[in-house]
Design a protein around this motif. Structure first.
Motif, PDB file in Angstrom:
ATOM      1  N   ILE A  45      44.939  39.443  39.687  1.00 58.69           N
ATOM      2  CA  ILE A  45      44.403  39.741  38.308  1.00 58.69           C
ATOM      3  C   ILE A  45      45.188  39.620  37.271  1.00 58.69           C
ATOM      4  O   ILE A  45      46.483  39.952  37.093  1.00 58.69           O
ATOM      5  N   GLU A  49      42.182  40.531  32.392  1.00 65.35           N
ATOM      6  CA  GLU A  49      41.219  41.612  32.987  1.00 65.35           C
ATOM      7  C   GLU A  49      41.439  43.005  33.309  1.00 65.35           C
ATOM      8  O   GLU A  49      40.717  43.933  33.011  1.00 65.35           O
ATOM      9  N   VAL A  53      39.348  46.219  31.971  1.00 61.21           N
ATOM     10  CA  VAL A  53      39.177  47.246  32.716  1.00 61.21           C
ATOM     11  C   VAL A  53      39.349  48.613  31.800  1.00 61.21           C
ATOM     12  O   VAL A  53      38.782  49.546  32.065  1.00 61.21           O
ATOM     13  N   ASN A 134      39.934  45.888  43.906  1.00 59.36           N
ATOM     14  CA  ASN A 134      39.945  47.233  43.133  1.00 59.36           C
ATOM     15  C   ASN A 134      40.962  47.530  42.137  1.00 59.36           C
ATOM     16  O   ASN A 134      42.126  46.931  42.401  1.00 59.36           O
ATOM     17  N   PHE A 160      37.968  51.315  39.815  1.00 61.59           N
ATOM     18  CA  PHE A 160      36.891  50.166  39.675  1.00 61.59           C
ATOM     19  C   PHE A 160      36.784  49.292  40.734  1.00 61.59           C
ATOM     20  O   PHE A 160      37.889  48.871  41.136  1.00 61.59           O
ATOM     21  N   ILE A 161      35.594  48.784  40.802  1.00 70.27           N
ATOM     22  CA  ILE A 161      35.401  47.524  41.686  1.00 70.27           C
ATOM     23  C   ILE A 161      34.701  46.389  40.990  1.00 70.27           C
ATOM     24  O   ILE A 161      33.834  46.811  39.961  1.00 70.27           O
ATOM     25  N   LYS A 162      34.351  45.285  41.316  1.00 71.92           N
ATOM     26  CA  LYS A 162      33.508  44.400  40.821  1.00 71.92           C
ATOM     27  C   LYS A 162      32.062  44.533  41.330  1.00 71.92           C
ATOM     28  O   LYS A 162      31.872  44.678  42.619  1.00 71.92           O
ATOM     29  N   LYS A 166      31.415  41.826  37.569  1.00 65.79           N
ATOM     30  CA  LYS A 166      31.961  42.842  36.338  1.00 65.79           C
ATOM     31  C   LYS A 166      32.367  43.980  36.857  1.00 65.79           C
ATOM     32  O   LYS A 166      32.071  44.462  38.051  1.00 65.79           O
ATOM     33  N   TRP A 167      33.670  44.274  36.497  1.00 64.51           N
ATOM     34  CA  TRP A 167      34.535  45.431  36.873  1.00 64.51           C
ATOM     35  C   TRP A 167      33.696  46.568  36.123  1.00 64.51           C
ATOM     36  O   TRP A 167      33.228  46.908  35.171  1.00 64.51           O
ATOM     37  N   LYS A 168      33.489  47.758  37.235  1.00 68.40           N
ATOM     38  CA  LYS A 168      32.566  49.086  36.879  1.00 68.40           C
ATOM     39  C   LYS A 168      33.551  50.164  37.512  1.00 68.40           C
ATOM     40  O   LYS A 168      33.872  49.899  38.536  1.00 68.40           O
TER      41      LYS A 168
END
Length: 189
Positions: A45, A49, A53, A134, A160-162, A166-168
């Motif tokens: 990453i 990014e 996040v 993550n 966060f995970i994708k 998208k990272w959420k």
């Protein structure tokens, strides 16, 4: 015959030498140690990014905790509106879990009981761990009960995970016991 064997052997060795010289050099021990201790690598990453996040984390905490109108009632329509605001920031499973256990309504419930608006101040976000799969961030924030001039410090961790590229937010752990104290105080009344 001997000359052709020498010529053939020389050609093979020369071909191998040329082929090996075109390869990238092996990673040195120093670089290898850096990769071991620093989970943020080019192939994982990049800094952009991580900043993205952190911006999502900021927007999530604001959307989750801030309440501008404490006179609203927690209705199915309000929950639906709340979910639509949080949906771009949370994974589907985490949003469902938070809606099912009514945690998405907790800030409005606190604001209504205390008869005050809620806002956040001093949000600090730090990287905890970063992998391809993550990102864990730690945070601290002060929840302001504006009309009561009261501050509630909250801190802990966001994961966060994708999801769909998208990272959420997939998990949010914080010291909710401060909220429970307010709820308990109003139950006794």
């Amino acid at each position: 015959m001997k000359k052709s064997i020498y010529f053939l052997t020389s050609t093979i060795l020369l071909t191998i030498a040329i082929g090996c010289s075109n390869q990238e050099p092996a990673i040195s021990t120093k670089n290898s140690q850096q990769k071991t201790y620093n989970p943020i690598t080019q192939e994982n990453i990049n800094d952009t990014e991580i900043l993205n996040v952190k911006q999502i984390a900021t927007e999530f905490k604001q959307t989750e905790l801030e309440v501008s109108n404490y006179n609203k009632s927690i209705t199915p329509d309000w929950i639906k509106q709340r979910k639509s605001k949080l949906e771009p920031l949370m994974t589907t499973n985490f949003l469902k879990k938070q809606a099912d256990n009514r945690k998405i309504a907790l800030p409005l419930q606190i604001a209504s009981l205390e008869k005050t608006t809620l806002s956040i101040e001093d949000l600090q976000i730090q990287e905890k761990s970063v992998t391809k799969k993550n990102i864990d961030l730690t945070y601290s924030v002060t929840l302001m009960l504006k009309d009561k001039n009261k501050k509630i410090p909250l801190e802990d961790q966001l994961t966060f995970i994708k999801e769909n590229g998208k990272w959420k937010v997939n998990n949010d752990i914080y010291n909710a016991n401060k909220f429970q104290e307010i709820l308990d105080k109003h139950k006794r009344k």
